[in-house]
Enzyme design. Sequence first.
Site, short mmCIF file in Angstrom:
data_model
loop_
_atom_site.label_atom_id
_atom_site.label_comp_id
_atom_site.label_asym_id
_atom_site.label_seq_id
_atom_site.Cartn_x
_atom_site.Cartn_y
_atom_site.Cartn_z
N CYS A 123 0.80 -1.24 0.00
CA CYS A 123 0.00 0.00 0.00
C CYS A 123 0.83 1.28 0.00
CB CYS A 123 -1.00 0.01 1.15
SG CYS A 123 -0.26 0.06 2.78
N LYS A 197 -5.83 -8.19 11.50
CA LYS A 197 -5.71 -6.75 11.26
C LYS A 197 -7.09 -6.25 10.85
CE LYS A 197 -3.26 -3.36 8.48
NZ LYS A 197 -2.23 -3.16 7.47
N ARG A 219 -10.57 -0.46 2.84
CA ARG A 219 -9.87 -1.75 2.89
C ARG A 219 -10.75 -2.88 3.44
NH1 ARG A 219 -5.10 0.48 1.69
NH2 ARG A 219 -3.95 1.84 3.12
N LYS A 250 -4.06 -6.16 15.60
CA LYS A 250 -3.89 -4.75 15.30
C LYS A 250 -5.23 -4.13 14.93
CE LYS A 250 -1.84 -1.86 11.84
NZ LYS A 250 -1.14 -1.83 10.61
N TYR A 315 4.53 3.68 19.06
CA TYR A 315 5.23 4.95 18.83
C TYR A 315 5.67 5.58 20.15
CZ TYR A 315 3.03 4.12 14.34
OH TYR A 315 2.65 3.53 13.17
#
Length: 324
Positions: A123, A197, A219, A250, A315
């Site tokens: 992607c 996911k 998606r 996820k 993150y």
Amino acid sequence: MPFPATRLRRLRATPVLRDLVRETRLSPADLVLPLFVESGPRAGRTPIASLPGIDRLSISAAVQEAGEAVALGLPAVLLFGIPEHKDADGSGAYDDEGIVQLATRAIKEAHPQLVVMTDVCLCEYTDHGHCGLLRADGSVDNDSSVELIARTAVSHARAGADVVAPSDMMDGRIGAVRAALDEEGFSDTPIVAYSAKFASAFYGPFRDAAGSTPAFGDRRAYQMDPANGDEAVREALLDVAEGADVVMVKPALAYLDVIRRVKDATKLPVAAYNVSGEYAMIKAAAAAGALDERAAVLETLTSIRRAGADIVITYHAKDACQWL
Ligand code: PBG
């Protein structure tokens, strides 16, 4: 024996007692830092507006960031590539001189002890932004996409990736990646499968960072329906059967129940991806003075571990290391 013989507060009375009976531990050794590596003329770091504190990195900046990760005690980074040019076939993904391949070589050369994981998907490399090849009707063709995913994984391994992580959600890709890696001599390269996911609203800032928002549609024809838990377990078990070494759920926070179910069903190491939108929510709330960032991050990461995740991709990884 109920109260008054039983008093659960006894073990909460002092910090040292609380620590002694703590069930879930969080350590830098559990965390993986995602890195966005960008090709092209821009040198250094480019801030990402929707991900405060996270930058797009040139290769040399990525090497520097990897060095900081090592110094903080992080075991691994997960690389995402942002190519200079995109095309219909996502050819930058499986180009041996592509951005992830170049960054992997540079990071491994400078920091051989750091585990380099690579996100394997099309992607970020397709001009239409979908995770595979398109048919004439605009739908994503599974089997031809799987071939390119496998080719991408081999190219990453050849560049020195320690672990490959397919995130495309095509059927059968884990088996295809395993077969291709084995055939090319990479039988010792583990696969972290993005098994469950979900088609999530929490990927917004990532798509902004990677420029990978689908040009049309969404998606949902390949990523999972957020309503489905049984199906997530089926996805994970299929990936185990196809050769996954680690299975991933996820996003993490809206799916803590799924993390637990996948852990119980597979007994494999489970990774959870604390995604960009989850990070952005805490950053925004902290910036607004609504909560204490440090406490909120550590509580969040601990909850993901308690749900059953062995590995947390986040993150917040660098900050968390500093706080732990
Ligand atoms: C690529 C991929 C995505 C993320 C990781 N790998 C985006 C998507 O599926 O749209 C999202 C990560 C994040 O939000 O932090 N398929």
